[in-house]
Design an enzyme around this catalytic site. Structure first.
Site, PDB file in Angstrom:
ATOM      1  N   HIS A 122       0.821  -1.217   0.000  1.00  0.00           N
ATOM      2  CA  HIS A 122       0.000   0.000   0.000  1.00  0.00           C
ATOM      3  C   HIS A 122       0.856   1.269   0.000  1.00  0.00           C
ATOM      4  O   HIS A 122       0.359   2.346   0.301  1.00  0.00           O
ATOM      5  CB  HIS A 122      -0.979   0.011   1.186  1.00  0.00           C
ATOM      6  CG  HIS A 122      -2.068  -1.026   1.065  1.00  0.00           C
ATOM      7  ND1 HIS A 122      -2.874  -1.388   2.127  1.00  0.00           N
ATOM      8  CD2 HIS A 122      -2.500  -1.764   0.001  1.00  0.00           C
ATOM      9  CE1 HIS A 122      -3.736  -2.321   1.715  1.00  0.00           C
ATOM     10  NE2 HIS A 122      -3.529  -2.565   0.435  1.00  0.00           N
ATOM     11  N   GLU A 218      -8.345 -10.612  17.589  1.00  0.00           N
ATOM     12  CA  GLU A 218      -9.690 -11.206  17.555  1.00  0.00           C
ATOM     13  C   GLU A 218      -9.869 -11.980  16.256  1.00  0.00           C
ATOM     14  O   GLU A 218      -9.096 -11.792  15.319  1.00  0.00           O
ATOM     15  CB  GLU A 218     -10.725 -10.067  17.624  1.00  0.00           C
ATOM     16  CG  GLU A 218     -10.504  -9.088  16.482  1.00  0.00           C
ATOM     17  CD  GLU A 218     -11.190  -7.743  16.660  1.00  0.00           C
ATOM     18  OE1 GLU A 218     -11.917  -7.557  17.643  1.00  0.00           O
ATOM     19  OE2 GLU A 218     -11.000  -6.892  15.773  1.00  0.00           O
TER      20      GLU A 218
HETATM   21  C1  BJW Z   1      -3.912  -6.384  16.754  1.00  0.00           C
HETATM   22  C2  BJW Z   1      -3.343  -5.557  17.673  1.00  0.00           C
HETATM   23  C3  BJW Z   1      -2.220  -6.060  18.311  1.00  0.00           C
HETATM   24  C4  BJW Z   1      -5.091  -4.471  16.838  1.00  0.00           C
HETATM   25  N1  BJW Z   1      -1.814  -7.255  17.994  1.00  0.00           N
HETATM   26  N2  BJW Z   1      -3.557  -7.573  16.383  1.00  0.00           N
HETATM   27  C5  BJW Z   1     -12.967  -7.500  -3.861  1.00  0.00           C
HETATM   28  C6  BJW Z   1     -14.125  -7.554  -3.145  1.00  0.00           C
HETATM   29  C7  BJW Z   1     -14.687  -6.396  -2.605  1.00  0.00           C
HETATM   30  C8  BJW Z   1     -14.061  -5.161  -2.766  1.00  0.00           C
HETATM   31  C9  BJW Z   1     -12.891  -5.115  -3.466  1.00  0.00           C
HETATM   32  C10 BJW Z   1     -12.360  -6.265  -4.017  1.00  0.00           C
HETATM   33  N3  BJW Z   1     -11.203  -5.925  -4.658  1.00  0.00           N
HETATM   34  C11 BJW Z   1     -11.000  -4.601  -4.499  1.00  0.00           C
HETATM   35  C12 BJW Z   1     -12.025  -4.077  -3.795  1.00  0.00           C
HETATM   36  C13 BJW Z   1     -12.153  -2.640  -3.405  1.00  0.00           C
HETATM   37  C14 BJW Z   1     -11.263  -2.259  -2.237  1.00  0.00           C
HETATM   38  C15 BJW Z   1     -11.647  -3.080  -1.008  1.00  0.00           C
HETATM   39  O1  BJW Z   1     -10.982  -4.010  -0.595  1.00  0.00           O
HETATM   40  N4  BJW Z   1     -12.726  -2.718  -0.341  1.00  0.00           N
HETATM   41  C16 BJW Z   1     -13.135  -3.436   0.873  1.00  0.00           C
HETATM   42  C17 BJW Z   1     -13.211  -2.453   2.029  1.00  0.00           C
HETATM   43  C18 BJW Z   1     -14.365  -4.229   0.599  1.00  0.00           C
HETATM   44  N5  BJW Z   1      -9.857  -2.453  -2.535  1.00  0.00           N
HETATM   45  C19 BJW Z   1      -9.164  -1.593  -3.234  1.00  0.00           C
HETATM   46  O2  BJW Z   1      -9.699  -0.601  -3.695  1.00  0.00           O
HETATM   47  C20 BJW Z   1      -7.709  -1.877  -3.492  1.00  0.00           C
HETATM   48  N6  BJW Z   1      -7.436  -1.766  -4.865  1.00  0.00           N
HETATM   49  C21 BJW Z   1      -7.687  -2.772  -5.746  1.00  0.00           C
HETATM   50  O3  BJW Z   1      -7.988  -3.887  -5.407  1.00  0.00           O
HETATM   51  O4  BJW Z   1      -7.560  -2.393  -7.077  1.00  0.00           O
HETATM   52  C22 BJW Z   1      -8.255  -3.167  -8.049  1.00  0.00           C
HETATM   53  C23 BJW Z   1      -9.732  -2.888  -7.942  1.00  0.00           C
HETATM   54  C24 BJW Z   1     -10.190  -1.604  -7.701  1.00  0.00           C
HETATM   55  C25 BJW Z   1     -11.560  -1.350  -7.549  1.00  0.00           C
HETATM   56  C26 BJW Z   1     -12.480  -2.413  -7.602  1.00  0.00           C
HETATM   57  C27 BJW Z   1     -11.993  -3.709  -7.825  1.00  0.00           C
HETATM   58  C28 BJW Z   1     -10.619  -3.943  -7.991  1.00  0.00           C
HETATM   59  C29 BJW Z   1      -6.840  -0.830  -2.787  1.00  0.00           C
HETATM   60  C30 BJW Z   1      -6.917  -0.899  -1.308  1.00  0.00           C
HETATM   61  C31 BJW Z   1      -6.100   0.230  -0.696  1.00  0.00           C
HETATM   62  C32 BJW Z   1      -6.252   0.291   0.804  1.00  0.00           C
HETATM   63  N7  BJW Z   1      -5.735   1.505   1.299  1.00  0.00           N
HETATM   64  C33 BJW Z   1      -5.665   1.744   2.723  1.00  0.00           C
HETATM   65  C34 BJW Z   1      -5.098   3.167   2.929  1.00  0.00           C
HETATM   66  C35 BJW Z   1      -3.605   3.152   2.639  1.00  0.00           C
HETATM   67  C36 BJW Z   1      -2.982   4.491   2.752  1.00  0.00           C
HETATM   68  C37 BJW Z   1      -2.896   4.999   4.180  1.00  0.00           C
HETATM   69  O5  BJW Z   1      -2.605   4.290   5.125  1.00  0.00           O
HETATM   70  O6  BJW Z   1      -3.113   6.188   4.287  1.00  0.00           O
HETATM   71  O7  BJW Z   1      -4.825   0.771   3.353  1.00  0.00           O
HETATM   72  S1  BJW Z   1      -7.228   1.488   3.530  1.00  0.00           S
HETATM   73  C38 BJW Z   1      -6.555   0.805   5.016  1.00  0.00           C
HETATM   74  O8  BJW Z   1      -6.970  -0.587   5.180  1.00  0.00           O
HETATM   75  C39 BJW Z   1      -5.044   0.758   4.796  1.00  0.00           C
HETATM   76  C40 BJW Z   1      -4.688  -0.578   5.375  1.00  0.00           C
HETATM   77  O9  BJW Z   1      -3.445  -1.019   4.862  1.00  0.00           O
HETATM   78  C41 BJW Z   1      -5.852  -1.434   4.983  1.00  0.00           C
HETATM   79  C42 BJW Z   1      -5.987  -2.703   5.779  1.00  0.00           C
HETATM   80  O10 BJW Z   1      -6.230  -2.457   7.117  1.00  0.00           O
HETATM   81  P1  BJW Z   1      -5.574  -3.396   8.236  1.00  0.00           P
HETATM   82  O11 BJW Z   1      -4.112  -3.273   8.172  1.00  0.00           O
HETATM   83  O12 BJW Z   1      -6.136  -4.745   8.145  1.00  0.00           O
HETATM   84  O13 BJW Z   1      -6.012  -2.646   9.576  1.00  0.00           O
HETATM   85  P2  BJW Z   1      -7.399  -2.728  10.401  1.00  0.00           P
HETATM   86  O14 BJW Z   1      -7.451  -1.547  11.274  1.00  0.00           O
HETATM   87  O15 BJW Z   1      -8.541  -2.957   9.523  1.00  0.00           O
HETATM   88  O16 BJW Z   1      -7.247  -4.043  11.309  1.00  0.00           O
HETATM   89  C43 BJW Z   1      -6.299  -4.122  12.341  1.00  0.00           C
HETATM   90  C44 BJW Z   1      -6.425  -5.521  12.977  1.00  0.00           C
HETATM   91  O17 BJW Z   1      -5.391  -5.656  13.927  1.00  0.00           O
HETATM   92  C45 BJW Z   1      -7.752  -5.759  13.712  1.00  0.00           C
HETATM   93  O18 BJW Z   1      -8.298  -7.014  13.332  1.00  0.00           O
HETATM   94  C46 BJW Z   1      -7.352  -5.776  15.201  1.00  0.00           C
HETATM   95  O19 BJW Z   1      -8.098  -6.704  15.964  1.00  0.00           O
HETATM   96  C47 BJW Z   1      -5.918  -6.199  15.134  1.00  0.00           C
HETATM   97  N8  BJW Z   1      -5.066  -5.668  16.194  1.00  0.00           N
HETATM   98  N9  BJW Z   1      -4.114  -4.360  17.718  1.00  0.00           N
HETATM   99  C48 BJW Z   1      -2.460  -7.997  17.047  1.00  0.00           C
HETATM  100  N10 BJW Z   1      -1.622  -5.310  19.253  1.00  0.00           N
END
Ligand code: BJW
Ligand code: ZN
Length: 251
Positions: A122, A218
């Site tokens: 990302h 979780e």
């Molecule tokens: C602990 C803890 C501790 C806490 N110990 N654990 C297929 C199906 C449906 C939708 C889509 C699909 N393909 C693409 C899409 C659209 C979209 C998408 O996925 N949407 C969903 C929300 C449904 N994806 C995209 O648009 C991606 N592009 C793409 O696929 O291009 C092709 C395409 C485009 C359009 C349509 C179809 C295809 C791009 C995604 C870019 C994500 N960007 C972000 C921002 C980055 C920049 C920034 O940081 O400013 O990335 S969004 C945000 O979420 C960030 C993160 O990297 C990402 C993931 O989050 P993450 O890391 O999982 O964090 P959390 O907070 O969600 O979870 C934390 C976890 O840790 C929790 O479970 C806690 O319990 C745990 N935790 N403390 C261990 N101490």
């Protein structure tokens, strides 16, 4: 041995014996360093709407607001250090013949900890990219003095990260899928498994025959693809799973 202990023992054995390991990390691994997660209780999306900030449309509509948010996060991240979870993954990399660390995090803490083979799918918050000619460069200013402009064409620069609706760099994605095909163990750490394509990696690795291990606070949608899930803090679980190797500071 209690069930908890047995699971730990199994996870440790599988990881010890693996020759080829791929790890996917998310915001949860940096939580104990003080970087807010996206979707948790104090998650970033609680106070800001994703669609207002992390999309190309948002940037076109209101670049000042988006840069304000990134300036705030850049300051916050600049004051953080890698934690025991990041450091354990450095030790894991050094102990394996084949290793890849795929991270969704943009904070750069894995490299700061000393991890070498890191795929930042990302992007990285310390890079800026021209919104017109795409030239990308490092910029560590905190805060940026006004809106940053491209030195080549004078257009507005944007954060060097991947927003919703944008594609991930194709060379990175194909490298990741190759790594998923070849690994013996795939471990997810601190990710909610909500955002694609990273949300599909666990299922993909499993299909290719890898043992899938999950470390998270979780259960998540990844849990049903995991052979084994360990619930708790990454900074506590990873040091217990991965033997420390001399030369890796313990934080
Ligand atoms: C602990 C803890 C501790 C806490 N110990 N654990 C297929 C199906 C449906 C939708 C889509 C699909 N393909 C693409 C899409 C659209 C979209 C998408 O996925 N949407 C969903 C929300 C449904 N994806 C995209 O648009 C991606 N592009 C793409 O696929 O291009 C092709 C395409 C485009 C359009 C349509 C179809 C295809 C791009 C995604 C870019 C994500 N960007 C972000 C921002 C980055 C920049 C920034 O940081 O400013 O990335 S969004 C945000 O979420 C960030 C993160 O990297 C990402 C993931 O989050 P993450 O890391 O999982 O964090 P959390 O907070 O969600 O979870 C934390 C976890 O840790 C929790 O479970 C806690 O319990 C745990 N935790 N403390 C261990 N101490
Ligand atoms: Zn330019």
């Amino acid at each position: 041995m209690g069930i908890e202990e047995r699971l730990f023992h199994k996870a440790k054995t599988v990881l010890d014996q693996a020759d080829n390991v791929v790890v996917l990390t998310g915001a949860g691994i940096s939580a104990e360093s003080g970087v807010p997660t996206f979707r948790g209780e104090d998650g970033l999306w609680r106070s800001y709407k994703a669609e207002e900030l992390a999309t190309p449309e948002a940037f076109r509509r209101n670049p000042e607001l988006v840069w304000e948010w990134y300036n705030w996060r850049r300051r916050l991240i600049s004051e953080t250090e890698p934690n025991a979870g990041h450091l354990s993954l450095v030790a894991l990399e050094r102990s394996k013949r084949h290793f890849a660390l795929v991270t969704q995090n943009v904070d750069g803490l894995h490299r700061k900890a000393g991890s070498l083979r890191v795929f930042e799918i990302h992007g990285n918050i310390w890079t800026v990219r021209c919104s017109r000619c795409d030239i990308e460069m490092e910029n560590n200013d905190v805060p940026l003095s006004g809106l940053p402009l491209c030195p080549a064409c004078n257009a507005l620069q944007r954060p060097g990260v991947v927003w919703f609706g944008e594609t991930l760099p194709p060379y990175l994605i194909s490298a990741v899928f190759k790594a998923l095909e070849c690994c013996d163990v795939f471990m997810t750490v601190g990710t909610s498994g909500m955002v694609y394509p990273a949300a599909s990696f666990a299922a993909e690795a499993r299909r290719s025959g890898a043992f899938v291990l999950e470390v998270n606070l979780e259960p998540t949608p990844n849990s049903r693809h995991a052979d084994l899930s360990l619930f708790g803090k990454a900074g506590e679980i990873l040091p217990k799973l991965i033997p420390n190797i001399s030369g890796v500071p313990t934080g």
